[in-house]
Design a protein around this motif. Structure first.
Motif, short mmCIF file in Angstrom:
data_model
loop_
_atom_site.label_atom_id
_atom_site.label_comp_id
_atom_site.label_asym_id
_atom_site.label_seq_id
_atom_site.Cartn_x
_atom_site.Cartn_y
_atom_site.Cartn_z
N LEU B 4 0.88 -1.17 0.00
CA LEU B 4 0.00 0.00 0.00
C LEU B 4 0.92 1.21 0.00
O LEU B 4 1.67 1.42 0.95
N VAL B 5 0.85 1.99 -1.07
CA VAL B 5 1.73 3.14 -1.21
C VAL B 5 0.89 4.41 -1.24
O VAL B 5 0.02 4.57 -2.10
N GLN B 6 1.15 5.28 -0.29
CA GLN B 6 0.35 6.49 -0.14
C GLN B 6 1.00 7.69 -0.82
O GLN B 6 2.21 7.70 -1.08
N SER B 7 0.19 8.69 -1.05
CA SER B 7 0.67 9.94 -1.63
C SER B 7 1.50 10.70 -0.60
O SER B 7 1.54 10.35 0.58
N GLY B 8 2.15 11.75 -1.07
CA GLY B 8 3.11 12.46 -0.25
C GLY B 8 2.51 13.47 0.71
O GLY B 8 1.31 13.71 0.74
N ALA B 9 3.41 14.06 1.50
CA ALA B 9 3.01 14.99 2.54
C ALA B 9 2.26 16.19 1.96
O ALA B 9 2.51 16.61 0.83
N VAL B 18 -8.17 18.14 1.81
CA VAL B 18 -7.02 17.33 1.43
C VAL B 18 -7.53 15.98 0.95
O VAL B 18 -8.54 15.46 1.46
N LYS B 19 -6.88 15.45 -0.07
CA LYS B 19 -7.24 14.14 -0.60
C LYS B 19 -5.98 13.28 -0.63
O LYS B 19 -5.01 13.61 -1.32
N VAL B 20 -6.01 12.20 0.12
CA VAL B 20 -4.87 11.29 0.24
C VAL B 20 -5.18 10.02 -0.54
O VAL B 20 -6.29 9.48 -0.44
N SER B 21 -4.21 9.56 -1.30
CA SER B 21 -4.41 8.33 -2.06
C SER B 21 -3.63 7.17 -1.47
O SER B 21 -2.63 7.37 -0.77
N CYS B 22 -4.07 5.97 -1.80
CA CYS B 22 -3.49 4.73 -1.28
C CYS B 22 -3.52 3.72 -2.42
O CYS B 22 -4.58 3.16 -2.73
N LYS B 23 -2.38 3.50 -3.06
CA LYS B 23 -2.29 2.61 -4.21
C LYS B 23 -1.98 1.19 -3.73
O LYS B 23 -0.94 0.95 -3.10
N GLY B 112 -0.15 1.28 4.78
CA GLY B 112 0.61 2.23 3.99
C GLY B 112 1.68 2.88 4.85
O GLY B 112 1.71 2.69 6.07
N GLN B 113 2.54 3.65 4.21
CA GLN B 113 3.66 4.24 4.92
C GLN B 113 3.26 5.49 5.72
O GLN B 113 4.04 5.98 6.52
N GLY B 114 2.04 5.97 5.48
CA GLY B 114 1.57 7.16 6.17
C GLY B 114 1.77 8.42 5.35
O GLY B 114 2.75 8.55 4.61
N THR B 115 0.83 9.34 5.45
CA THR B 115 0.90 10.63 4.78
C THR B 115 0.76 11.73 5.81
O THR B 115 -0.31 11.88 6.42
N PRO B 116 1.80 12.50 6.07
CA PRO B 116 1.67 13.62 7.01
C PRO B 116 0.85 14.75 6.40
O PRO B 116 1.11 15.16 5.26
N VAL B 117 -0.12 15.21 7.14
CA VAL B 117 -0.93 16.35 6.72
C VAL B 117 -0.79 17.42 7.80
O VAL B 117 -1.07 17.17 8.97
N THR B 118 -0.35 18.59 7.38
CA THR B 118 -0.19 19.71 8.30
C THR B 118 -1.20 20.79 7.93
O THR B 118 -1.28 21.19 6.76
#
Lengths: 108, 121
Positions: B4-9, B18-23, B112-118
């Motif tokens: 599971l590969v997520q989009s970037g910070a 915010v929209k985060v993806s998870c491939k 997934g590796q996690g996506t930081p959202v600030t």
């Protein structure tokens, strides 16, 4: 939604045994799974069901359950076991899920 | 192998979305629910909801009802989590995770590796 309560922190001497508990109503109906999380990393599954371990997880990790409490035991704790541990299960209400509050394990 | 590969910070202003993806790869995408979990700085894990990739059905925790939307695109085996009306307390790392199990036992076997959202003005 339900709550799963864990002790905030426990410490264990190197090579000794530590038991982490997870208490909540959903534990009467559902099995817990347990996750280890080290700083800056995603959680990792260590125990699921009564006592199953994913491949690669050392057999010093074991699980048990009784009544409204699930437990994770580390027998012969190693330095690399120092981490945060979370329990998880289906919620007793609806088809939601719930995490425990988390326990920080320190290996002395 | 399952990944599971997520989009970037992401850095967003209050009130934005915010929209985060998870491939997902390495398994049959439709066969496993995808869940979203977040972790605020120094805090524990918080379950947000799930999507059934097969039907598109969703289930969100009450706290996020009306602000979160989980979707998927089966053609590219990707799940999405969109959070609207962002506030500073939405600052967190957002994880997607694959759930296995049924009936009495549910567990996340891959994350997934996690996506930081600030969220900051």
């Amino acid at each position: 939604s339900s709550e799963l309560t864990q002790d905030p922190a426990v410490s264990v001497a190197l090579g000794q045994t530590v038991k982490i508990t997870c208490q909540g109503d959903s534990m009467r109906r559902y099995y817990a799974s347990w996750y280890q999380q080290k700083p800056g990393q995603a959680p990792v599954l260590v125990i699921f069901g009564k006592h199953d371990r994913p491949s690669g997880v050392p057999d010093r990790f074991s699980g048990s359950s009784s009544g409204n409490t699930a437990s994770l035991t580390i027998t012969g704790a190693q330095a690399e076991d120092e981490a945060d541990y979370y329990c998880y299960s289906r919620d007793s209400i609806g088809n939601h899920r719930v995490f425990g509050t988390g326990t920080k394990v320190t290996v002395l | 192998q399952v990944q599971l590969v997520q989009s970037g910070a992401e850095v967003k202003k209050p009130g934005a979305s915010v929209k985060v993806s998870c491939k997902a790869s390495g398994y049959t995408f439709n066969d496993y629910y995808i869940h979203w979990v977040r972790q605020a700085p120094g805090q524990g894990l918080e379950w947000m909801g799930w999507i059934n990739p097969n039907s598109g059905g969703t289930n969100y925790i009450q706290k996020f009802q009306g602000r979160v939307t989980m979707t998927r695109d089966t053609s590219i085996t990707t799940a999405y989590m969109e959070l609207n009306s962002l506030r500073s307390d939405d600052t967190a790392v957002y994880y997607c995770a694959r759930e296995d199990g049924n009936y009495q036992l549910y567990y996340f076997d891959f994350w997934g590796q996690g996506t930081p959202v600030t969220v900051s003005s």
